[in-house]
Design a protein around this motif. Sequence first.
Motif, PDB file in Angstrom:
ATOM      1  N   PRO A 143      12.924 -22.821   6.413  1.00 54.76           N
ATOM      2  CA  PRO A 143      13.372 -22.694   5.017  1.00 54.76           C
ATOM      3  C   PRO A 143      14.388 -23.754   4.619  1.00 54.76           C
ATOM      4  CG  PRO A 143      14.510 -21.073   6.365  1.00 54.76           C
ATOM      5  CD  PRO A 143      13.532 -21.775   7.278  1.00 54.76           C
ATOM      6  N   PHE A 144      15.095 -24.357   5.569  1.00 51.00           N
ATOM      7  CA  PHE A 144      15.958 -25.477   5.198  1.00 51.00           C
ATOM      8  C   PHE A 144      15.812 -26.597   6.198  1.00 51.00           C
ATOM      9  CE2 PHE A 144      18.707 -22.347   7.438  1.00 51.00           C
ATOM     10  CZ  PHE A 144      19.126 -23.098   8.524  1.00 51.00           C
ATOM     11  N   PRO A 145      15.869 -27.836   5.789  1.00 44.54           N
ATOM     12  CA  PRO A 145      16.234 -28.383   4.470  1.00 44.54           C
ATOM     13  C   PRO A 145      15.058 -28.403   3.480  1.00 44.54           C
ATOM     14  CG  PRO A 145      15.796 -30.184   5.976  1.00 44.54           C
ATOM     15  CD  PRO A 145      15.663 -28.920   6.783  1.00 44.54           C
ATOM     16  N   HIS A 146      13.856 -28.034   3.972  1.00 44.56           N
ATOM     17  CA  HIS A 146      12.684 -27.929   3.094  1.00 44.56           C
ATOM     18  C   HIS A 146      12.280 -29.276   2.499  1.00 44.56           C
ATOM     19  CE1 HIS A 146       9.743 -25.572   1.037  1.00 44.56           C
ATOM     20  NE2 HIS A 146      10.205 -25.840  -0.158  1.00 44.56           N
ATOM     21  N   ILE A 147      12.370 -30.331   3.312  1.00 38.72           N
ATOM     22  CA  ILE A 147      11.901 -31.651   2.837  1.00 38.72           C
ATOM     23  C   ILE A 147      10.436 -31.733   3.243  1.00 38.72           C
ATOM     24  CG2 ILE A 147      12.351 -34.139   2.783  1.00 38.72           C
ATOM     25  CD1 ILE A 147      15.139 -33.502   3.935  1.00 38.72           C
ATOM     26  N   ILE A 148       9.638 -30.985   2.539  1.00 36.42           N
ATOM     27  CA  ILE A 148       8.234 -30.828   2.896  1.00 36.42           C
ATOM     28  C   ILE A 148       7.450 -30.710   1.596  1.00 36.42           C
ATOM     29  CG2 ILE A 148       8.546 -28.338   3.231  1.00 36.42           C
ATOM     30  CD1 ILE A 148       6.748 -28.639   5.719  1.00 36.42           C
ATOM     31  N   PHE A 149       6.445 -31.569   1.440  1.00 38.14           N
ATOM     32  CA  PHE A 149       5.756 -31.670   0.149  1.00 38.14           C
ATOM     33  C   PHE A 149       4.408 -30.968   0.156  1.00 38.14           C
ATOM     34  CE2 PHE A 149       7.887 -36.069   0.636  1.00 38.14           C
ATOM     35  CZ  PHE A 149       9.129 -35.521   0.391  1.00 38.14           C
ATOM     36  N   GLU A 150       4.051 -30.371   1.277  1.00 36.23           N
ATOM     37  CA  GLU A 150       2.773 -29.659   1.393  1.00 36.23           C
ATOM     38  C   GLU A 150       3.052 -28.157   1.360  1.00 36.23           C
ATOM     39  OE1 GLU A 150      -0.425 -31.396   1.967  1.00 36.23           O
ATOM     40  OE2 GLU A 150       0.987 -32.824   1.106  1.00 36.23           O
ATOM     41  N   ASP A 151       2.059 -27.411   0.900  1.00 37.61           N
ATOM     42  CA  ASP A 151       2.214 -25.966   0.839  1.00 37.61           C
ATOM     43  C   ASP A 151       1.694 -25.376   2.155  1.00 37.61           C
ATOM     44  OD1 ASP A 151       2.744 -23.554  -0.160  1.00 37.61           O
ATOM     45  OD2 ASP A 151       0.980 -23.427  -1.458  1.00 37.61           O
ATOM     46  N   ILE A 152       2.594 -25.146   3.097  1.00 40.07           N
ATOM     47  CA  ILE A 152       2.124 -24.683   4.412  1.00 40.07           C
ATOM     48  C   ILE A 152       2.862 -23.412   4.831  1.00 40.07           C
ATOM     49  CG2 ILE A 152       1.367 -26.895   5.389  1.00 40.07           C
ATOM     50  CD1 ILE A 152       4.512 -26.194   6.707  1.00 40.07           C
ATOM     51  N   ASN A 153       2.342 -22.743   5.846  1.00 41.91           N
ATOM     52  CA  ASN A 153       3.010 -21.559   6.384  1.00 41.91           C
ATOM     53  C   ASN A 153       3.987 -21.965   7.479  1.00 41.91           C
ATOM     54  OD1 ASN A 153       1.565 -19.723   4.860  1.00 41.91           O
ATOM     55  ND2 ASN A 153      -0.135 -19.727   6.339  1.00 41.91           N
ATOM     56  N   SER A 154       5.124 -21.258   7.521  1.00 37.49           N
ATOM     57  CA  SER A 154       6.053 -21.454   8.637  1.00 37.49           C
ATOM     58  C   SER A 154       5.784 -20.338   9.629  1.00 37.49           C
ATOM     59  CB  SER A 154       7.490 -21.332   8.158  1.00 37.49           C
ATOM     60  OG  SER A 154       7.767 -22.354   7.252  1.00 37.49           O
ATOM     61  N   ILE A 155       5.388 -20.693  10.855  1.00 42.60           N
ATOM     62  CA  ILE A 155       5.110 -19.596  11.792  1.00 42.60           C
ATOM     63  C   ILE A 155       6.096 -19.591  12.959  1.00 42.60           C
ATOM     64  CG2 ILE A 155       2.658 -19.499  11.217  1.00 42.60           C
ATOM     65  CD1 ILE A 155       2.127 -20.625  14.088  1.00 42.60           C
ATOM     66  N   TRP A 156       6.312 -18.386  13.477  1.00 36.92           N
ATOM     67  CA  TRP A 156       7.076 -18.214  14.712  1.00 36.92           C
ATOM     68  C   TRP A 156       6.502 -16.994  15.418  1.00 36.92           C
ATOM     69  CZ3 TRP A 156      10.110 -14.262  16.779  1.00 36.92           C
ATOM     70  CH2 TRP A 156      10.758 -14.603  17.976  1.00 36.92           C
ATOM     71  N   ASN A 157       6.396 -17.081  16.723  1.00 33.45           N
ATOM     72  CA  ASN A 157       6.058 -15.900  17.522  1.00 33.45           C
ATOM     73  C   ASN A 157       6.725 -16.050  18.880  1.00 33.45           C
ATOM     74  OD1 ASN A 157       4.323 -17.481  19.240  1.00 33.45           O
ATOM     75  ND2 ASN A 157       2.772 -17.398  17.615  1.00 33.45           N
ATOM     76  N   LYS A 158       6.522 -15.086  19.745  1.00 38.49           N
ATOM     77  CA  LYS A 158       7.284 -15.069  21.012  1.00 38.49           C
ATOM     78  C   LYS A 158       6.961 -16.282  21.890  1.00 38.49           C
ATOM     79  CE  LYS A 158       9.497 -11.069  20.781  1.00 38.49           C
ATOM     80  NZ  LYS A 158       9.209  -9.779  20.343  1.00 38.49           N
ATOM     81  N   ASN A 159       5.877 -16.950  21.564  1.00 38.46           N
ATOM     82  CA  ASN A 159       5.472 -18.113  22.346  1.00 38.46           C
ATOM     83  C   ASN A 159       5.964 -19.431  21.759  1.00 38.46           C
ATOM     84  OD1 ASN A 159       3.913 -17.977  24.702  1.00 38.46           O
ATOM     85  ND2 ASN A 159       2.486 -19.394  23.725  1.00 38.46           N
ATOM     86  N   ILE A 160       6.532 -19.330  20.554  1.00 42.25           N
ATOM     87  CA  ILE A 160       6.984 -20.551  19.867  1.00 42.25           C
ATOM     88  C   ILE A 160       8.502 -20.691  19.993  1.00 42.25           C
ATOM     89  CG2 ILE A 160       7.278 -21.596  17.573  1.00 42.25           C
ATOM     90  CD1 ILE A 160       4.514 -20.577  16.837  1.00 42.25           C
ATOM     91  N   ILE A 161       8.933 -21.899  20.286  1.00 42.51           N
ATOM     92  CA  ILE A 161      10.371 -22.203  20.264  1.00 42.51           C
ATOM     93  C   ILE A 161      10.577 -23.166  19.101  1.00 42.51           C
ATOM     94  CG2 ILE A 161      12.332 -23.130  21.527  1.00 42.51           C
ATOM     95  CD1 ILE A 161      10.841 -22.539  24.124  1.00 42.51           C
ATOM     96  N   LEU A 162      11.338 -22.692  18.119  1.00 42.98           N
ATOM     97  CA  LEU A 162      11.493 -23.468  16.887  1.00 42.98           C
ATOM     98  C   LEU A 162      12.870 -24.128  16.880  1.00 42.98           C
ATOM     99  CD1 LEU A 162       9.828 -23.737  14.179  1.00 42.98           C
ATOM    100  CD2 LEU A 162      11.389 -22.031  13.258  1.00 42.98           C
TER     101      LEU A 162
END
Length: 417
Positions: free
Chosen positions: A226-245
């Motif tokens: 959600p921040f800094p949100h310098i992203i120009f495409e409409d995409i999903n942000s995903i996280w799950n127990k297998n992802i390290i963000l």
Amino acid sequence: MNLSLFGEKFSAKTGILELMEDLGAALNSSEKMYMLGGGNPAHIPKVNAIWQKRMKDILIHENQFNSMLTNYDSSQGKNTFLEALAELLHNQYGWDITANNIAITNGSQSAFFFLLNMFSGTFKDGKKKKILFPLIPEYIGYADQNIEEGSFTSRKSIIKNIDDKTFKYFIDFEKLNINESIAAICVSRPTNPTGNVLTDEEINKLSIIAEENDIPLLIDNAYGSPFPHIIFEDINSIWNKNIILGMSLSKLGLPSVRTGIIIAEETIIKKISAVNAIVSLSSGSIGQVLTTPYIKNGEILQICKNIIKPFYLKKSIQAVKWIKDCFGSNIDYSIHKSEGALFLWIWFRNLSITTKELYKKLKMRKVLILPGSYFYFGLEKPWEHKDECIRLTYSQSSEDVKKGIEIIADEVGKYVK
Ligand code: PLP
């Protein structure tokens, strides 16, 4: 001087050191430099004013001042910040997380140093494992972070032309070749240096592959939502127990607070906190105290959506236009589709010199860019594409970006084959 392998490797002249030295020298130079090389975020007046007002508030409230400067936090981070961020991410994306899923580091650069080395190198059973970077070119800052030699491996991306002046990289899933020597997969999204944003389909596929192979997927979200949100495409942000963000406060206009954020499963967070204790005792509190109220009341989302993203989007569109106006028809170039981050990635297909040589010539003309070759680490075979690209930062003032592009066009024009 006789140094250990670690000492030798980490004090060597690396791409990231050259970049930081160039930046430092340019900042301290009395001569005018056009700084299109580094990753410094723009000074956005409305955003700077927010942090300045908040800082003034802190200075007149003794408890906040003390909280910011006078205590070591726990090695995991400041509770109030961790709780506010967990709540924001839960409300925003429905992620099943609490403060126990978050750890703070001194910048996300350090976070990735910890993660990349925790998951690669020699394991207890003597086996050697590697981090896989599936989409090269990838962030220069990872290139030299491995303590053990040979613990990074990467794959060439697929290039698709979108129109005669625009292209986009995609992951070549056929060539990923995951086997038991791969300990984790790592991508930046949006990608530094190219401004690429991996599609939802690509990220979902990577997440499934990681899960099937029981290895983590590291997603570096330094420019994402959600921040800094310098992203120009409409995409999903995903996280799950297998992802390290990985996240960061830097591109909110606060690079010097050195605040990196890791979102992960609790056992990983405990391990990161343990490493942090050894390396740093605890992380700096300034960024956390400065931003907590905005994360708590959600205002950070509006700041990003209404000020930061439109600012960069406008600058990106403008810089692409200047390139198209200045480069003319004899230079055979293509620009990676600008989908986020602070950079344009330009591919020259008919130059008689490498972009490393071009970098040196431009430096003499007071323009700093980055040659592409630094971003191609871990490949098993050489790829000539690496000498044909440059990264250009468009976050600086419009005058500087425009003038810098004019000088680049003039210089590149001399080397057309
Ligand atoms: N990851 C990416 C993709 C970056 O571009 C950067 C900096 O430019 C970092 C991580 C490191 O950011 P910081 O250490 O300032 O949080």
